[in-house]
Design a protein around this motif. Structure first.
Motif, PDB file in Angstrom:
ATOM      1  N   LEU A  18      41.690  47.797  46.162  1.00 54.55           N
ATOM      2  CA  LEU A  18      42.145  48.518  44.972  1.00 54.55           C
ATOM      3  C   LEU A  18      41.234  48.243  43.779  1.00 54.55           C
ATOM      4  O   LEU A  18      40.939  49.142  42.983  1.00 54.55           O
ATOM      5  N   ALA A  19      40.782  46.999  43.673  1.00 53.25           N
ATOM      6  CA  ALA A  19      39.906  46.633  42.553  1.00 53.25           C
ATOM      7  C   ALA A  19      38.541  47.292  42.667  1.00 53.25           C
ATOM      8  O   ALA A  19      37.879  47.540  41.649  1.00 53.25           O
ATOM      9  N   ALA A  20      38.108  47.580  43.898  1.00 55.54           N
ATOM     10  CA  ALA A  20      36.760  48.111  44.124  1.00 55.54           C
ATOM     11  C   ALA A  20      36.696  49.641  44.132  1.00 55.54           C
ATOM     12  O   ALA A  20      35.623  50.214  44.356  1.00 55.54           O
ATOM     13  N   LEU A  21      37.807  50.302  43.875  1.00 56.13           N
ATOM     14  CA  LEU A  21      37.796  51.766  43.878  1.00 56.13           C
ATOM     15  C   LEU A  21      36.794  52.319  42.863  1.00 56.13           C
ATOM     16  O   LEU A  21      36.704  51.823  41.735  1.00 56.13           O
ATOM     17  N   ASN A  22      36.079  53.354  43.276  1.00 56.67           N
ATOM     18  CA  ASN A  22      35.107  53.973  42.367  1.00 56.67           C
ATOM     19  C   ASN A  22      35.767  54.947  41.393  1.00 56.67           C
ATOM     20  O   ASN A  22      35.248  55.198  40.313  1.00 56.67           O
ATOM     21  N   GLU A  23      36.913  55.488  41.777  1.00 55.39           N
ATOM     22  CA  GLU A  23      37.578  56.460  40.912  1.00 55.39           C
ATOM     23  C   GLU A  23      38.248  55.763  39.725  1.00 55.39           C
ATOM     24  O   GLU A  23      38.610  54.584  39.815  1.00 55.39           O
TER      25      GLU A  23
ATOM     26  N   SER B  82      44.305  54.895  37.620  1.00 51.43           N
ATOM     27  CA  SER B  82      45.431  55.765  37.296  1.00 51.43           C
ATOM     28  C   SER B  82      46.707  55.037  37.689  1.00 51.43           C
ATOM     29  O   SER B  82      46.673  54.004  38.367  1.00 51.43           O
ATOM     30  N   PHE B  83      47.841  55.590  37.289  1.00 49.27           N
ATOM     31  CA  PHE B  83      49.107  54.972  37.687  1.00 49.27           C
ATOM     32  C   PHE B  83      49.209  54.925  39.210  1.00 49.27           C
ATOM     33  O   PHE B  83      49.574  53.905  39.792  1.00 49.27           O
ATOM     34  N   GLU B  84      48.860  56.023  39.877  1.00 53.00           N
ATOM     35  CA  GLU B  84      49.043  56.121  41.320  1.00 53.00           C
ATOM     36  C   GLU B  84      48.135  55.161  42.083  1.00 53.00           C
ATOM     37  O   GLU B  84      48.580  54.507  43.033  1.00 53.00           O
ATOM     38  N   ASN B  85      46.844  55.066  41.702  1.00 52.81           N
ATOM     39  CA  ASN B  85      45.932  54.222  42.492  1.00 52.81           C
ATOM     40  C   ASN B  85      45.912  52.771  42.015  1.00 52.81           C
ATOM     41  O   ASN B  85      45.155  51.963  42.544  1.00 52.81           O
ATOM     42  N   THR B  86      46.725  52.445  41.019  1.00 51.61           N
ATOM     43  CA  THR B  86      46.753  51.063  40.526  1.00 51.61           C
ATOM     44  C   THR B  86      48.175  50.489  40.599  1.00 51.61           C
ATOM     45  O   THR B  86      48.479  49.698  41.484  1.00 51.61           O
ATOM     46  N   ALA B  87      49.055  50.905  39.698  1.00 57.10           N
ATOM     47  CA  ALA B  87      50.408  50.333  39.684  1.00 57.10           C
ATOM     48  C   ALA B  87      51.197  50.701  40.937  1.00 57.10           C
ATOM     49  O   ALA B  87      51.778  49.838  41.600  1.00 57.10           O
ATOM     50  N   ALA B  88      51.245  51.985  41.279  1.00 57.65           N
ATOM     51  CA  ALA B  88      52.000  52.406  42.459  1.00 57.65           C
ATOM     52  C   ALA B  88      51.387  51.824  43.733  1.00 57.65           C
ATOM     53  O   ALA B  88      52.104  51.405  44.642  1.00 57.65           O
ATOM     54  N   ALA B  89      50.054  51.784  43.786  1.00 63.87           N
ATOM     55  CA  ALA B  89      49.386  51.220  44.964  1.00 63.87           C
ATOM     56  C   ALA B  89      49.672  49.730  45.086  1.00 63.87           C
ATOM     57  O   ALA B  89      49.878  49.204  46.191  1.00 63.87           O
ATOM     58  N   PHE B  90      49.696  49.027  43.964  1.00 62.55           N
ATOM     59  CA  PHE B  90      50.028  47.591  43.999  1.00 62.55           C
ATOM     60  C   PHE B  90      51.460  47.403  44.499  1.00 62.55           C
ATOM     61  O   PHE B  90      51.734  46.492  45.295  1.00 62.55           O
TER      62      PHE B  90
ATOM     63  N   ARG C 282      41.705  46.863  35.772  1.00 65.28           N
ATOM     64  CA  ARG C 282      42.164  48.244  35.936  1.00 65.28           C
ATOM     65  C   ARG C 282      43.625  48.396  35.483  1.00 65.28           C
ATOM     66  O   ARG C 282      43.974  49.346  34.785  1.00 65.28           O
ATOM     67  N   LEU C 283      44.446  47.424  35.856  1.00 71.09           N
ATOM     68  CA  LEU C 283      45.850  47.475  35.468  1.00 71.09           C
ATOM     69  C   LEU C 283      45.997  47.404  33.948  1.00 71.09           C
ATOM     70  O   LEU C 283      46.776  48.153  33.349  1.00 71.09           O
ATOM     71  N   ASP C 284      45.247  46.504  33.342  1.00 74.41           N
ATOM     72  CA  ASP C 284      45.316  46.328  31.890  1.00 74.41           C
ATOM     73  C   ASP C 284      44.875  47.601  31.163  1.00 74.41           C
ATOM     74  O   ASP C 284      45.441  47.980  30.127  1.00 74.41           O
ATOM     75  N   ALA C 285      43.885  48.262  31.744  1.00 72.45           N
ATOM     76  CA  ALA C 285      43.367  49.488  31.119  1.00 72.45           C
ATOM     77  C   ALA C 285      44.415  50.595  31.115  1.00 72.45           C
ATOM     78  O   ALA C 285      44.624  51.270  30.094  1.00 72.45           O
TER      79      ALA C 285
ATOM     80  N   HIS D 111      52.590  44.747  34.901  1.00 80.25           N
ATOM     81  CA  HIS D 111      51.668  44.173  33.908  1.00 80.25           C
ATOM     82  C   HIS D 111      52.235  42.871  33.345  1.00 80.25           C
ATOM     83  O   HIS D 111      51.515  41.865  33.208  1.00 80.25           O
ATOM     84  N   ARG D 112      53.526  42.865  33.026  1.00 80.78           N
ATOM     85  CA  ARG D 112      54.156  41.652  32.501  1.00 80.78           C
ATOM     86  C   ARG D 112      54.059  40.500  33.507  1.00 80.78           C
ATOM     87  O   ARG D 112      53.758  39.365  33.150  1.00 80.78           O
ATOM     88  N   ASP D 113      54.298  40.798  34.791  1.00 82.22           N
ATOM     89  CA  ASP D 113      54.224  39.758  35.816  1.00 82.22           C
ATOM     90  C   ASP D 113      52.820  39.174  35.907  1.00 82.22           C
ATOM     91  O   ASP D 113      52.651  37.952  36.091  1.00 82.22           O
ATOM     92  N   PHE D 114      51.803  40.012  35.805  1.00 80.26           N
ATOM     93  CA  PHE D 114      50.427  39.513  35.836  1.00 80.26           C
ATOM     94  C   PHE D 114      50.148  38.603  34.650  1.00 80.26           C
ATOM     95  O   PHE D 114      49.572  37.522  34.807  1.00 80.26           O
ATOM     96  N   VAL D 115      50.553  39.028  33.469  1.00 83.32           N
ATOM     97  CA  VAL D 115      50.295  38.224  32.272  1.00 83.32           C
ATOM     98  C   VAL D 115      51.029  36.886  32.356  1.00 83.32           C
ATOM     99  O   VAL D 115      50.465  35.834  32.054  1.00 83.32           O
TER     100      VAL D 115
END
Length: 378
Positions: free
Chosen positions: A40-45, A48-56, A109-112, A134-138
């Motif tokens: 997920l971190a290495a995605l070139n695109e 977005s919500f779908e490829n970051t938060a939802a994917a996580f 990516r999540l922070d962005a 995001h809160r859990d990561f922080v």
């Protein structure tokens, strides 16, 4: 644990799971989960919500399944072998969690997208999920750098180890203690408690009746037993859990408290209370103290009035006037019967397991429109 569970509703195949299966399975699943986050971190695109938060949110599901299975077994059907696995895995699981939640590439990516959340046209559920992740990561140290980042991971790992040991010490004291009763020890005990005590003795291959330190056994015994000496024995065992020399939780508690303070301060909080309450309803310790201040003085006054009632009842029963903690449940029940016509022994049968299951399902039906039917083939 690495296979598909071809069972109704994918229930765990409990009969096939052995304690020695967990560690090698977790090794595979930790690596699998980390690889998902790396990907997920290495995605070139663009993020977005779908490829970051939802994917996580979708990641690590096989690991979560194994974790839930271990938690289920260690809390309901544990064994020395499983407890040893739980001890060994506690720090490994914490270390894995730190690797995930301190993953710099993914968090960037999540922070962005979190910073842009007001412009993403998210619905209420999506916005809530993004905020929570995001809160859990922080709160897990994602924004820390360098030595602070490394130390935070060490603290979390050590806390996992200590809290697991603490819980296992209490569990061991609860499971080992038995107050064995003979015929002349049963004065005052109602039928429902006698039945439970008989079953507890049979389960331990003991004659007579047995009181254990489970709340459903010890509290009724303290409430109904006319034997003050036995009530004292049971109460001291109940309140002394975690104090046995070979399983003394007090030094563990000191270490846990010290590490929690360090954990909170690494994240910029004044105390662990500030850290723990930041994502709760109260929001800040001051709000908790304000509520406590409202109830503390009235509660103390109520305590004194209740104690006076207990003393009156003790005098009627010929009980000692110096009311001790092991007398409180017993005398309170006598007051309830004498003053309010409430007999817990008579009320208790209405709150049997089957009735409570029906009540719980009824409430769920009213609140959420769910209906339940029992399955006998699982």
């Amino acid at each position: 644990m690495l296979q598909a569970w071809n069972t109704p509703h994918q229930l765990p195949p409990f009969d096939q799971v052995q304690a020695e299966h967990f560690e090698p399975a977790f090794d595979v699943l930790f690596a699998e989960h980390l690889a998902e986050i790396d990907q997920l971190a290495a995605l070139n695109e663009p993020a977005s919500f779908e490829n970051t938060a939802a994917a996580f949110d979708r990641s690590g599901l096989r690991l979560e399944r194994a974790q839930l299975l271990l938690d289920n077994l260690t809390s309901s059907e544990t064994s020395p072998e499983l407890q040893e696995v739980e001890r060994r895995m506690a720090s490994k699981q914490a270390e894995h969690r730190s690797r995930i939640y301190m993953h710099a590439g993914f968090f960037a990516r999540l922070d962005a997208i979190h910073a842009q959340r007001d412009n993403l046209s998210l619905n209420e559920e999506q916005g809530r999920l993004l905020d929570l992740i995001h809160r859990d990561f922080v709160r897990a140290g994602a924004k820390l750098q360098g030595a602070a980042r490394r130390r935070y991971a060490e603290v979390v790992s050590k806390l996992a180890e200590l809290t697991t040991a603490f819980g296992q010490n209490v569990l061991a004291d609860e499971s080992e203690y038995t107050l064995q009763l003979a015929e002349n020890d049963l004065a005052g005990l109602p039928p429902f408690l006698l039945d439970a005590a008989r079953a507890a003795a049979e389960a331990r291959q003991l004659p007579g009746w047995a009181i254990t330190l489970s709340r459903s056994s010890i509290v009724p015994f303290l409430t109904f037993s006319q034997r003050r000496d036995l009530r004292e024995q049971a109460w001291r065992a109940w309140t002394g859990r975690g104090e046995h020399p070979e399983r003394d939780n007090r030094p563990l508690a000191k270490q846990i408290l010290a590490l929690r303070v360090e954990q909170a301060k690494l994240l910029g909080y004044a105390s662990f209370a500030d850290y723990a309450i930041a994502n709760r309803m109260a929001g800040a310790p001051a709000a908790v103290h304000a509520l406590m201040d409202q109830v503390w003085e009235p509660a103390k006054a109520r305590f004194e009035s209740e104690k006076a009632m207990l003393r009156e009842e003790a005098a009627k029963l010929g009980e000692p006037a110096d009311i001790q903690p092991w007398d409180w449940f017993y005398l309170a029940e006598k007051v309830r019967i004498a003053r309010y016509a409430l007999d817990d022994a008579e009320i208790k049968p209405y709150f049997g397991l089957e009735n409570m299951i029906k009540a719980m399902f009824d409430v769920a039906g009213r609140l959420f429109g769910l209906s339940f039917s029992e399955r006998h083939d699982l």
